[in-house]
Design a protein around this motif. Structure first.
Motif, PDB file in Angstrom:
ATOM      1  N   VAL A   5       0.858  -1.173   0.000  1.00 52.25           N
ATOM      2  CA  VAL A   5       0.000   0.000   0.000  1.00 52.25           C
ATOM      3  C   VAL A   5       0.900   1.230   0.000  1.00 52.25           C
ATOM      4  O   VAL A   5       1.822   1.322   0.816  1.00 52.25           O
ATOM      5  CB  VAL A   5      -0.923   0.027   1.235  1.00 52.25           C
ATOM      6  CG1 VAL A   5      -1.742   1.315   1.261  1.00 52.25           C
ATOM      7  CG2 VAL A   5      -1.840  -1.181   1.245  1.00 52.25           C
ATOM      8  N   VAL A   6       0.620   2.160  -0.906  1.00 52.51           N
ATOM      9  CA  VAL A   6       1.353   3.427  -0.974  1.00 52.51           C
ATOM     10  C   VAL A   6       0.399   4.537  -0.553  1.00 52.51           C
ATOM     11  O   VAL A   6      -0.709   4.655  -1.091  1.00 52.51           O
ATOM     12  CB  VAL A   6       1.874   3.701  -2.393  1.00 52.51           C
ATOM     13  CG1 VAL A   6       2.656   5.010  -2.422  1.00 52.51           C
ATOM     14  CG2 VAL A   6       2.728   2.545  -2.888  1.00 52.51           C
ATOM     15  N   VAL A   7       0.806   5.355   0.406  1.00 50.97           N
ATOM     16  CA  VAL A   7      -0.018   6.474   0.852  1.00 50.97           C
ATOM     17  C   VAL A   7       0.141   7.624  -0.141  1.00 50.97           C
ATOM     18  O   VAL A   7       1.241   8.159  -0.322  1.00 50.97           O
ATOM     19  CB  VAL A   7       0.381   6.934   2.262  1.00 50.97           C
ATOM     20  CG1 VAL A   7      -0.488   8.122   2.691  1.00 50.97           C
ATOM     21  CG2 VAL A   7       0.246   5.794   3.267  1.00 50.97           C
ATOM     22  N   LEU A   8      -0.947   8.000  -0.791  1.00 51.64           N
ATOM     23  CA  LEU A   8      -0.958   9.163  -1.679  1.00 51.64           C
ATOM     24  C   LEU A   8      -1.322  10.428  -0.917  1.00 51.64           C
ATOM     25  O   LEU A   8      -0.858  11.519  -1.266  1.00 51.64           O
ATOM     26  CB  LEU A   8      -1.953   8.950  -2.820  1.00 51.64           C
ATOM     27  CG  LEU A   8      -1.719   7.729  -3.717  1.00 51.64           C
ATOM     28  CD1 LEU A   8      -2.846   7.605  -4.736  1.00 51.64           C
ATOM     29  CD2 LEU A   8      -0.373   7.805  -4.414  1.00 51.64           C
ATOM     30  N   ALA A 238      -0.365   7.413   8.654  1.00 50.78           N
ATOM     31  CA  ALA A 238      -0.261   7.582   7.201  1.00 50.78           C
ATOM     32  C   ALA A 238       0.554   8.832   6.917  1.00 50.78           C
ATOM     33  O   ALA A 238       0.271   9.907   7.439  1.00 50.78           O
ATOM     34  CB  ALA A 238      -1.650   7.691   6.584  1.00 50.78           C
ATOM     35  N   GLU A 239       1.567   8.678   6.095  1.00 50.12           N
ATOM     36  CA  GLU A 239       2.416   9.786   5.668  1.00 50.12           C
ATOM     37  C   GLU A 239       2.583   9.675   4.159  1.00 50.12           C
ATOM     38  O   GLU A 239       2.800   8.568   3.634  1.00 50.12           O
ATOM     39  CB  GLU A 239       3.798   9.729   6.331  1.00 50.12           C
ATOM     40  CG  GLU A 239       3.780   9.840   7.848  1.00 50.12           C
ATOM     41  CD  GLU A 239       3.568  11.263   8.344  1.00 50.12           C
ATOM     42  OE1 GLU A 239       3.630  12.198   7.507  1.00 50.12           O
ATOM     43  OE2 GLU A 239       3.345  11.449   9.554  1.00 50.12           O
ATOM     44  N   GLU A 240       2.481  10.774   3.461  1.00 48.46           N
ATOM     45  CA  GLU A 240       2.596  10.767   2.015  1.00 48.46           C
ATOM     46  C   GLU A 240       3.872  10.044   1.570  1.00 48.46           C
ATOM     47  O   GLU A 240       4.957  10.281   2.119  1.00 48.46           O
ATOM     48  CB  GLU A 240       2.577  12.193   1.473  1.00 48.46           C
ATOM     49  CG  GLU A 240       1.200  12.839   1.428  1.00 48.46           C
ATOM     50  CD  GLU A 240       0.589  13.144   2.798  1.00 48.46           C
ATOM     51  OE1 GLU A 240      -0.593  13.485   2.843  1.00 48.46           O
ATOM     52  OE2 GLU A 240       1.310  13.066   3.821  1.00 48.46           O
ATOM     53  N   ASP A 241       3.716   9.142   0.614  1.00 48.40           N
ATOM     54  CA  ASP A 241       4.790   8.326   0.021  1.00 48.40           C
ATOM     55  C   ASP A 241       5.230   7.161   0.909  1.00 48.40           C
ATOM     56  O   ASP A 241       6.132   6.406   0.520  1.00 48.40           O
ATOM     57  CB  ASP A 241       6.006   9.160  -0.368  1.00 48.40           C
ATOM     58  CG  ASP A 241       5.663  10.224  -1.406  1.00 48.40           C
ATOM     59  OD1 ASP A 241       4.893   9.901  -2.332  1.00 48.40           O
ATOM     60  OD2 ASP A 241       6.152  11.357  -1.294  1.00 48.40           O
TER      61      ASP A 241
END
Length: 249
Positions: A5-8, A238-241
């Motif tokens: 999973v990648v956080v956008l 959750a942190e971007e990228d």
């Protein structure tokens, strides 16, 4: 094969500088699925997939911090010459109604093949189940079950026993933890706190908890600490990228 999973984007309501609103890219066995596309998520998706070559999109509800960049994806596929089959889109009907108002002279169905949520579908390597959760508008919590992993995501929600079933034994449970001031005292609950996110992750028996949908300006380390007070498993913000692997325990 394990997935990831990648956080956008991780912000609720509107993005902070350098961040984006709700959005995730899920990759499993070469299949690419997007969960929500809020403000500023589409450029982050393009940074990883320059042609926006995803296989399916799932949108939990019609609020723009979860869906507005779906319109950018629509325009790229409509005017960018990508052609090909329509992109499967799983969402409550209100999403198409809301975005259709941005460009009423072009039908979103020219690009997307919509399937209503809540509901159950086979989507690539996943069994997708959408569960209606309490919010200001119809919001579908999403459970994705693959051969070697279970991912669950709340979208936006108030506290409800349905969360224990949505996240049952999930390898990763992504839960909104808005922590808006006075949230726990509101008579009608449509959002949650980080402590409540930890509580429901524990009741679900989830392996890991990822907090998301942070209110802009909020204290993220404090949110993680509050969730850990109720949940003994791993807690992530959750942190971007951020990239998180998906696999069975």
């Amino acid at each position: 094969m394990s997935g990831q999973v990648v956080v956008l984007g991780s912000c609720g309501a509107f993005p902070e500088p350098g961040r984006a609103s709700s959005g995730f890219l899920v990759e499993q066995d070469g299949f690419r699925l997007v969960l929500d596309l809020g403000y500023a998520t589409f450029p982050r998706l393009l940074a990883r997939r320059p042609d926006a070559d995803v296989d399916a999109v799932v949108i939990t509800h019609e609020h723009p911090d979860h869906c507005v960049d779906l319109h950018a994806l629509f325009r790229m596929r409509l005017y960018g010459g990508s052609g090909g089959a329509r992109l499967p889109l799983y969402c409550p009907p209100g999403v198409l109604d809301r975005l259709g108002g941005l460009e009423p002279d072009v039908d979103l169905r020219a690009v997307f093949d919509p399937h209503p949520l809540p509901g159950a579908y086979r989507v690539g390597p996943f069994e997708l189940t959408g569960t209606l959760l309490p919010h200001h508008v119809p919001n579908a919590g999403v459970r994705l079950t693959a051969a070697d992993a279970v991912l669950a995501y709340t979208g936006d929600t108030g506290p409800t026993p349905l969360l224990a079933e949505l996240g049952r034994d999930a390898d990763l449970f992504i839960v909104e933890a808005t922590d808006r001031a006075g949230e726990a005292e509101r008579p009608a609950r449509n959002l949650m706190t980080s402590a409540e996110a930890g509580l429901w992750a524990r009741r679900a028996g989830a392996r890991r908890l990822m907090l998301t949908h942070f209110w802009p300006g909020g204290d993220r380390p404090a949110a993680v600490a509050a969730a850990r007070s109720a949940f003994t498993g791993e807690v992530l913000a959750a942190e971007e990228d951020l990239v998180v692997g998906l696999s069975r325990r």
